[in-house]
Motif scaffolding. Structure first.
Motif, PDB file in Angstrom:
ATOM      1  N   VAL A  97       0.845  -1.200   0.000  1.00  0.00           N
ATOM      2  CA  VAL A  97       0.000   0.000   0.000  1.00  0.00           C
ATOM      3  C   VAL A  97       0.879   1.248   0.000  1.00  0.00           C
ATOM      4  CG1 VAL A  97      -1.601   1.375   1.402  1.00  0.00           C
ATOM      5  CG2 VAL A  97      -2.033  -1.061   1.039  1.00  0.00           C
ATOM      6  N   ALA A  98       1.895   1.260   0.869  1.00  0.00           N
ATOM      7  CA  ALA A  98       2.733   2.452   1.017  1.00  0.00           C
ATOM      8  C   ALA A  98       3.588   2.733  -0.208  1.00  0.00           C
ATOM      9  CB  ALA A  98       3.627   2.307   2.248  1.00  0.00           C
ATOM     10  N   PHE A  99       4.190   1.702  -0.756  1.00  0.00           N
ATOM     11  CA  PHE A  99       5.225   1.933  -1.763  1.00  0.00           C
ATOM     12  C   PHE A  99       4.855   1.504  -3.178  1.00  0.00           C
ATOM     13  CE2 PHE A  99       7.389   1.717   2.340  1.00  0.00           C
ATOM     14  CZ  PHE A  99       8.005   2.953   2.327  1.00  0.00           C
ATOM     15  N   VAL A 100       3.679   0.907  -3.348  1.00  0.00           N
ATOM     16  CA  VAL A 100       3.247   0.517  -4.689  1.00  0.00           C
ATOM     17  C   VAL A 100       1.886   1.126  -5.011  1.00  0.00           C
ATOM     18  CG1 VAL A 100       2.715  -1.413  -6.227  1.00  0.00           C
ATOM     19  CG2 VAL A 100       4.580  -1.632  -4.569  1.00  0.00           C
ATOM     20  N   MET A 101       0.861   0.723  -4.274  1.00  0.00           N
ATOM     21  CA  MET A 101      -0.502   1.131  -4.611  1.00  0.00           C
ATOM     22  C   MET A 101      -0.687   2.647  -4.551  1.00  0.00           C
ATOM     23  SD  MET A 101      -1.673  -1.688  -5.509  1.00  0.00           S
ATOM     24  CE  MET A 101      -3.231  -0.990  -5.985  1.00  0.00           C
ATOM     25  N   ASN A 102      -0.257   3.274  -3.475  1.00  0.00           N
ATOM     26  CA  ASN A 102      -0.472   4.720  -3.355  1.00  0.00           C
ATOM     27  C   ASN A 102       0.307   5.498  -4.407  1.00  0.00           C
ATOM     28  OD1 ASN A 102      -2.365   4.456  -1.402  1.00  0.00           O
ATOM     29  ND2 ASN A 102      -0.996   4.937   0.295  1.00  0.00           N
ATOM     30  N   ARG A 103       1.453   4.988  -4.828  1.00  0.00           N
ATOM     31  CA  ARG A 103       2.201   5.657  -5.902  1.00  0.00           C
ATOM     32  C   ARG A 103       1.463   5.514  -7.228  1.00  0.00           C
ATOM     33  NH1 ARG A 103       8.516   5.668  -4.387  1.00  0.00           N
ATOM     34  NH2 ARG A 103       8.155   6.172  -2.212  1.00  0.00           N
ATOM     35  N   ILE A 104       0.841   4.356  -7.439  1.00  0.00           N
ATOM     36  CA  ILE A 104       0.012   4.183  -8.641  1.00  0.00           C
ATOM     37  C   ILE A 104      -1.169   5.139  -8.587  1.00  0.00           C
ATOM     38  CG2 ILE A 104      -1.559   2.603  -9.833  1.00  0.00           C
ATOM     39  CD1 ILE A 104       0.400   0.326  -8.985  1.00  0.00           C
ATOM     40  N   PHE A 105      -1.848   5.191  -7.437  1.00  0.00           N
ATOM     41  CA  PHE A 105      -3.005   6.080  -7.295  1.00  0.00           C
ATOM     42  C   PHE A 105      -2.616   7.533  -7.498  1.00  0.00           C
ATOM     43  CE2 PHE A 105      -5.017   2.908  -4.063  1.00  0.00           C
ATOM     44  CZ  PHE A 105      -5.273   2.020  -5.085  1.00  0.00           C
ATOM     45  N   ASN A 106      -1.462   7.933  -6.975  1.00  0.00           N
ATOM     46  CA  ASN A 106      -1.013   9.325  -7.090  1.00  0.00           C
ATOM     47  C   ASN A 106      -0.759   9.730  -8.537  1.00  0.00           C
ATOM     48  OD1 ASN A 106      -1.172   9.652  -4.328  1.00  0.00           O
ATOM     49  ND2 ASN A 106       1.003   9.334  -3.989  1.00  0.00           N
TER      50      ASN A 106
ATOM     51  N   LEU B  41      -2.640   8.848 -11.045  1.00  0.00           N
ATOM     52  CA  LEU B  41      -3.925   8.933 -11.746  1.00  0.00           C
ATOM     53  C   LEU B  41      -4.443  10.364 -11.748  1.00  0.00           C
ATOM     54  CD1 LEU B  41      -5.665   5.786 -10.186  1.00  0.00           C
ATOM     55  CD2 LEU B  41      -4.726   5.981 -12.502  1.00  0.00           C
ATOM     56  N   PRO B  42      -5.346  10.695 -12.668  1.00  0.00           N
ATOM     57  CA  PRO B  42      -6.029  12.001 -12.598  1.00  0.00           C
ATOM     58  C   PRO B  42      -6.763  12.124 -11.255  1.00  0.00           C
ATOM     59  CG  PRO B  42      -6.506  10.888 -14.673  1.00  0.00           C
ATOM     60  CD  PRO B  42      -5.774   9.902 -13.813  1.00  0.00           C
ATOM     61  N   ASP B  43      -6.962  13.360 -10.807  1.00  0.00           N
ATOM     62  CA  ASP B  43      -7.498  13.603  -9.461  1.00  0.00           C
ATOM     63  C   ASP B  43      -8.741  12.794  -9.127  1.00  0.00           C
ATOM     64  OD1 ASP B  43      -5.436  15.259  -8.808  1.00  0.00           O
ATOM     65  OD2 ASP B  43      -6.613  17.111  -8.874  1.00  0.00           O
ATOM     66  N   ASP B  44      -9.742  12.779 -10.002  1.00  0.00           N
ATOM     67  CA  ASP B  44     -10.979  12.061  -9.684  1.00  0.00           C
ATOM     68  C   ASP B  44     -10.720  10.564  -9.495  1.00  0.00           C
ATOM     69  OD1 ASP B  44     -12.330  14.440  -9.795  1.00  0.00           O
ATOM     70  OD2 ASP B  44     -13.425  13.985 -11.648  1.00  0.00           O
ATOM     71  N   ALA B  45      -9.958   9.966 -10.389  1.00  0.00           N
ATOM     72  CA  ALA B  45      -9.656   8.535 -10.288  1.00  0.00           C
ATOM     73  C   ALA B  45      -8.777   8.264  -9.073  1.00  0.00           C
ATOM     74  CB  ALA B  45      -8.981   8.039 -11.561  1.00  0.00           C
ATOM     75  N   HIS B  46      -7.826   9.150  -8.813  1.00  0.00           N
ATOM     76  CA  HIS B  46      -6.946   9.031  -7.648  1.00  0.00           C
ATOM     77  C   HIS B  46      -7.783   9.000  -6.367  1.00  0.00           C
ATOM     78  CE1 HIS B  46      -3.745  11.295  -5.012  1.00  0.00           C
ATOM     79  NE2 HIS B  46      -4.040  10.121  -4.529  1.00  0.00           N
ATOM     80  N   GLN B  47      -8.647   9.969  -6.231  1.00  0.00           N
ATOM     81  CA  GLN B  47      -9.458  10.063  -5.022  1.00  0.00           C
ATOM     82  C   GLN B  47     -10.395   8.859  -4.904  1.00  0.00           C
ATOM     83  OE1 GLN B  47     -13.162  11.542  -5.064  1.00  0.00           O
ATOM     84  NE2 GLN B  47     -12.996  10.204  -3.313  1.00  0.00           N
ATOM     85  N   GLN B  48     -10.998   8.428  -6.006  1.00  0.00           N
ATOM     86  CA  GLN B  48     -11.894   7.274  -5.963  1.00  0.00           C
ATOM     87  C   GLN B  48     -11.131   6.001  -5.595  1.00  0.00           C
ATOM     88  OE1 GLN B  48     -13.535   7.824  -9.929  1.00  0.00           O
ATOM     89  NE2 GLN B  48     -15.553   8.232  -9.038  1.00  0.00           N
ATOM     90  N   ALA B  49      -9.936   5.834  -6.113  1.00  0.00           N
ATOM     91  CA  ALA B  49      -9.130   4.661  -5.771  1.00  0.00           C
ATOM     92  C   ALA B  49      -8.767   4.665  -4.298  1.00  0.00           C
ATOM     93  CB  ALA B  49      -7.867   4.619  -6.635  1.00  0.00           C
ATOM     94  N   ARG B  50      -8.388   5.824  -3.776  1.00  0.00           N
ATOM     95  CA  ARG B  50      -8.039   5.916  -2.351  1.00  0.00           C
ATOM     96  C   ARG B  50      -9.272   5.650  -1.486  1.00  0.00           C
ATOM     97  NH1 ARG B  50      -2.534   8.221  -1.344  1.00  0.00           N
ATOM     98  NH2 ARG B  50      -3.251   8.307   0.792  1.00  0.00           N
TER      99      ARG B  50
END
Length: 148
Positions: A23-32, A34-43
């Motif tokens: 989560v810390a070093f892979v998923m959140n970097r992938i989410f970051n 993404l475009p803002d809407d997709a980033h926020q929805q993924a988080r």
């Protein structure tokens, strides 16, 4: 029986460390990325999904470590197991006081209804999460060392 408990505890904590590290070093970097809407929805989705699972995993890991410490009270590695359990307690306290409040807010956000500082709140959650990952890695290391 104690050997099985030691292995089960170590595997359960090790898997938890792996998920949280990811989560810390892979998923959140992938989410970051993404475009803002997709980033926020993924988080938000991640917060709902893992937020439902992780309390059981953290408490379960702590309970297993405590049982190991009691069952192996006179073994040479008991102090290490107790130290690992203490670190797992710290991780639970960190979760409840620092991470869960942010997660509870974030998992309800939508692109239409999110605060202006949502990225700042997610960055704060990330910083707390890095510290928690360090704590549970230390606990896992102590458990592995207690096996030897």
């Amino acid at each position: 029986m104690l050997s099985a408990l030691e292995v089960i505890t170590t595997v359960v904590v090790g898997l938890m460390v792996g998920v949280e590290f990811s989560v810390a070093f892979v998923m959140n970097r992938i989410f970051n990325a993404l475009p803002d809407d997709a980033h926020q929805q993924a988080r938000s989705h991640g917060g709902r999904m893992l937020g439902a699972l992780m309390p059981f995993w953290y408490i379960g890991s702590l309970v297993l470590a405590a049982i190991w410490a009691v069952a192996g009270w006179h073994d040479h590695g008991t102090r290490l197991v107790l130290a690992a359990a203490a670190l797992l307690i710290v991780s639970v306290i960190m979760s409840v006081l620092l991470l869960v409040p942010i997660n509870n807010r974030g998992k309800a956000w939508t692109p239409e209804a999110r605060p202006a500082d949502w990225k700042e709140q997610m960055n704060r959650w990330d910083r707390y999460h890095y510290a928690r990952v360090a704590v549970i890695i230390a606990a896992f290391t102590l458990l592995v060392t207690a096996l030897t």
